[in-house]
Design a protein around this motif. Sequence first.
Motif, PDB file in Angstrom:
ATOM      1  N   ARG A 125      -5.876 -66.657   4.064  1.00 47.91           N
ATOM      2  CA  ARG A 125      -5.407 -65.302   4.322  1.00 47.91           C
ATOM      3  C   ARG A 125      -4.640 -64.795   3.104  1.00 47.91           C
ATOM      4  O   ARG A 125      -3.875 -65.538   2.504  1.00 47.91           O
ATOM      5  CB  ARG A 125      -4.492 -65.322   5.541  1.00 47.91           C
ATOM      6  N   GLU A 126      -4.880 -63.576   2.739  1.00 42.25           N
ATOM      7  CA  GLU A 126      -4.102 -62.956   1.670  1.00 42.25           C
ATOM      8  C   GLU A 126      -3.313 -61.794   2.254  1.00 42.25           C
ATOM      9  O   GLU A 126      -3.856 -61.000   3.014  1.00 42.25           O
ATOM     10  CB  GLU A 126      -5.005 -62.461   0.548  1.00 42.25           C
ATOM     11  N   ALA A 127      -2.046 -61.737   1.919  1.00 43.16           N
ATOM     12  CA  ALA A 127      -1.197 -60.662   2.442  1.00 43.16           C
ATOM     13  C   ALA A 127      -0.209 -60.303   1.352  1.00 43.16           C
ATOM     14  O   ALA A 127       0.653 -61.115   1.018  1.00 43.16           O
ATOM     15  CB  ALA A 127      -0.467 -61.128   3.695  1.00 43.16           C
ATOM     16  N   PRO A 128      -0.336 -59.124   0.759  1.00 46.91           N
ATOM     17  CA  PRO A 128       0.557 -58.764  -0.338  1.00 46.91           C
ATOM     18  C   PRO A 128       2.025 -58.920   0.053  1.00 46.91           C
ATOM     19  O   PRO A 128       2.424 -58.570   1.166  1.00 46.91           O
ATOM     20  CB  PRO A 128       0.209 -57.296  -0.611  1.00 46.91           C
ATOM     21  N   LEU A 129       2.802 -59.453  -0.864  1.00 47.46           N
ATOM     22  CA  LEU A 129       4.230 -59.640  -0.626  1.00 47.46           C
ATOM     23  C   LEU A 129       4.911 -58.274  -0.655  1.00 47.46           C
ATOM     24  O   LEU A 129       4.718 -57.496  -1.582  1.00 47.46           O
ATOM     25  CB  LEU A 129       4.791 -60.536  -1.725  1.00 47.46           C
ATOM     26  N   GLN A 130       5.688 -58.004   0.355  1.00 47.32           N
ATOM     27  CA  GLN A 130       6.377 -56.717   0.448  1.00 47.32           C
ATOM     28  C   GLN A 130       7.866 -56.898   0.185  1.00 47.32           C
ATOM     29  O   GLN A 130       8.483 -57.796   0.730  1.00 47.32           O
ATOM     30  CB  GLN A 130       6.200 -56.116   1.849  1.00 47.32           C
ATOM     31  N   GLY A 131       8.416 -56.026  -0.629  1.00 49.25           N
ATOM     32  CA  GLY A 131       9.853 -56.040  -0.865  1.00 49.25           C
ATOM     33  C   GLY A 131      10.535 -54.970  -0.049  1.00 49.25           C
ATOM     34  O   GLY A 131       9.881 -54.139   0.580  1.00 49.25           O
ATOM     35  N   PRO A 132      11.857 -54.976  -0.038  1.00 45.36           N
ATOM     36  CA  PRO A 132      12.588 -53.938   0.695  1.00 45.36           C
ATOM     37  C   PRO A 132      12.375 -52.568   0.066  1.00 45.36           C
ATOM     38  O   PRO A 132      12.069 -52.454  -1.126  1.00 45.36           O
ATOM     39  CB  PRO A 132      14.052 -54.383   0.578  1.00 45.36           C
ATOM     40  N   ALA A 133      12.557 -51.549   0.870  1.00 44.50           N
ATOM     41  CA  ALA A 133      12.231 -50.186   0.443  1.00 44.50           C
ATOM     42  C   ALA A 133      13.095 -49.707  -0.718  1.00 44.50           C
ATOM     43  O   ALA A 133      12.658 -48.851  -1.494  1.00 44.50           O
ATOM     44  CB  ALA A 133      12.383 -49.223   1.625  1.00 44.50           C
ATOM     45  N   HIS A 134      14.308 -50.246  -0.847  1.00 43.14           N
ATOM     46  CA  HIS A 134      15.171 -49.744  -1.922  1.00 43.14           C
ATOM     47  C   HIS A 134      15.025 -50.555  -3.209  1.00 43.14           C
ATOM     48  O   HIS A 134      15.828 -50.408  -4.132  1.00 43.14           O
ATOM     49  CB  HIS A 134      16.634 -49.678  -1.466  1.00 43.14           C
ATOM     50  N   PHE A 135      14.014 -51.402  -3.271  1.00 43.71           N
ATOM     51  CA  PHE A 135      13.712 -52.149  -4.497  1.00 43.71           C
ATOM     52  C   PHE A 135      12.496 -51.518  -5.178  1.00 43.71           C
ATOM     53  O   PHE A 135      11.680 -50.860  -4.544  1.00 43.71           O
ATOM     54  CB  PHE A 135      13.380 -53.607  -4.165  1.00 43.71           C
ATOM     55  N   VAL A 136      12.372 -51.803  -6.459  1.00 44.34           N
ATOM     56  CA  VAL A 136      11.168 -51.414  -7.192  1.00 44.34           C
ATOM     57  C   VAL A 136       9.969 -52.098  -6.539  1.00 44.34           C
ATOM     58  O   VAL A 136      10.075 -53.221  -6.027  1.00 44.34           O
ATOM     59  CB  VAL A 136      11.312 -51.845  -8.667  1.00 44.34           C
ATOM     60  N   GLN A 137       8.831 -51.408  -6.569  1.00 40.86           N
ATOM     61  CA  GLN A 137       7.645 -51.941  -5.894  1.00 40.86           C
ATOM     62  C   GLN A 137       7.064 -53.134  -6.657  1.00 40.86           C
ATOM     63  O   GLN A 137       7.018 -53.130  -7.882  1.00 40.86           O
ATOM     64  CB  GLN A 137       6.593 -50.839  -5.782  1.00 40.86           C
ATOM     65  N   LEU A 138       6.602 -54.110  -5.898  1.00 38.57           N
ATOM     66  CA  LEU A 138       6.021 -55.320  -6.496  1.00 38.57           C
ATOM     67  C   LEU A 138       4.581 -55.071  -6.912  1.00 38.57           C
ATOM     68  O   LEU A 138       3.884 -54.228  -6.343  1.00 38.57           O
ATOM     69  CB  LEU A 138       6.083 -56.473  -5.495  1.00 38.57           C
ATOM     70  N   VAL A 139       4.151 -55.836  -7.884  1.00 43.00           N
ATOM     71  CA  VAL A 139       2.758 -55.776  -8.326  1.00 43.00           C
ATOM     72  C   VAL A 139       2.111 -57.112  -7.972  1.00 43.00           C
ATOM     73  O   VAL A 139       2.610 -58.179  -8.346  1.00 43.00           O
ATOM     74  CB  VAL A 139       2.682 -55.548  -9.849  1.00 43.00           C
TER      75      VAL A 139
END
Lengths: 346, 259
Positions: A23-37
């Motif tokens: 399974r692949e699931a993009p890692l999500q950061g908190p909304a007030h952080f810069v977006q992950l790539v």
Amino acid sequence: MIGAALLLFSLPQCTTDPAPSVREAPLQGPAHFVQLVEDAANPYSPEKAALGQMLFFDPVLSKDFSLSCSSCHLPERAFTDGKAIAVGVDNREGIRNAPSLVNLAWITEGLFWDGRSPTLEEQAVHPVINPNELGSDWATVLSRLEAHPDYPGYFEKAFGTGIAQQTVVHALAHFQRSLMSSESKYDSVMRGEAAYTDLELHGKHIFFDSSEDLPDGECGHCHTPPLFTDQTYMNNGVQQELAPYHYPDAGRGAVTGVKYDNGRFRVPSLRNITLTAPYMHDGGFATLEEVIEHYNSGGHPGLNVDPKIRKLHFSDEDKRALIAFLGTLTDTSFVRKLSDQKVLLQ
Amino acid sequence: MKQILSLFALAVAVFVAGCGNSDDNGGPATTELTLLATGTYGDDPLVMFERTYEYEDNMALQMQLLQTYLSDIALVYEEDGVEKEELLTDVALVSFGNVFTDEDAAEGVEVVKMEVPVRNYTGLKIGLGVSPVLNATIPPDYDLTHPLSQNYWEDASSYIFFKVEGNADLDADGQFQDKLTYHVGGDNNYSTVQFTGAIDLEKGTPKTLALNIDLQKILIKGDGTYWDFREGQFAHSTTSPAAVFMGENFPNAVRLETR
């Protein structure tokens, strides 16, 4: 309809399908952080991170089964060890302080105090074979994992493939990438869910140079929120310059070969800083009070000491306030015991 | 039947675009344009650390960082009597922090390198700092690789447009012990410049432009008025006198060269 069917038919040819069970699931950061790539070469999955967590805490990676990664990176200490200099197998002392492992998913400018590893995947290779850390070798580690009753199946579940150095370091990288701290009081205040005390607010103004009535602390230039690091390398005057651009530990300069980088180290995150003593690359300061006194004094002079390092003229109240603000960066949810993720691999 | 063929064409186009590398999409002819940034201090190359730059009133300085955002960089051209723009990038971050030698300084720092439609352009527009539209955004609006994912001042609700950091010798004793840290941001310190002149781009002929930033002109006005380091060695707000002084001077400190 035909066109739509062709469209659906054509798209999968552009990608490589993962094995059906992976399974692949993009890692999500908190909304007030810069977006992950997302790293296309090693896409994140909870299973890979779960496997990495097992490996991180397993002494199977060390020469004599005496230590694991977690021996120097304890969750309750925000993944530090409380020692000035890390100690590896056979009680061999390393050369620097064990850094905190926090919000590493956002780190793009190098790992280790000197930034010698560009990625978490590359970084994870080294502690296993460093004689001052786990002191093993990859052939031994891989043969032990192959012979283990459970690991071959776990790797199959996480990666759809067998045990290899690459899959081991990818798993370790993803576990570390999953270590996110964003639930401190600072974060709550940012979301409007809490308020600073007067002392904390006083400290925040000093930290961010945001009050004309208080001394500038110059902290927020490099310890920029929300990561509380700007990922640069700087000479903060913590070492005495022995000769022009020559320091006891060359730090970043030993990696780049640029003399102006000598004595520079990666600006660490200050998240959970109250839990990560002792401080600096050499663990030279036992307490936050000592750290603040260092910056207040302007540190040691040096040709490439950063211009932001200067005498700060703090009062005792200012120092207490700064420590109070730093305390708001502690995230108790981050340092609680990690839950067992083995179920994801079964 | 016509509808089916149209849909088929769409499917093929999406397939090709998804896999990348279309060499000829039927668009206008293009050529490679590179925009560099170079730093100088008057006539001298701007290099970090060991170079000493003479300043007003027997002061001197040595630099550690000059960094700036540039916004809405666009080539200008005329079409049917109307001025139009070919946007090169909406924002770029330029740092001279790793310029250590004269050779580094002459080589410059790449701002943008891209394929641009061939035309006879009449000029180049550049915003010095972060445009008000972009300055209203915040780092979480961007991913890690974006220039605006960093250098944000929460308390001022602004990006730090440019940074000047170094050490000064204020009393001519040969010791550079006085720290200089000027960080300038805020919409009030944003400005735009337009360079007018022929920039002819021809197919198959790459072109390089160089934006020169003269630190001396940021610190010293044309009339000789200068920022006296002794009056303020730090600027951390959008309205501090040093920030406003340098923000006002920035447009006079840039010029465009063709290579």
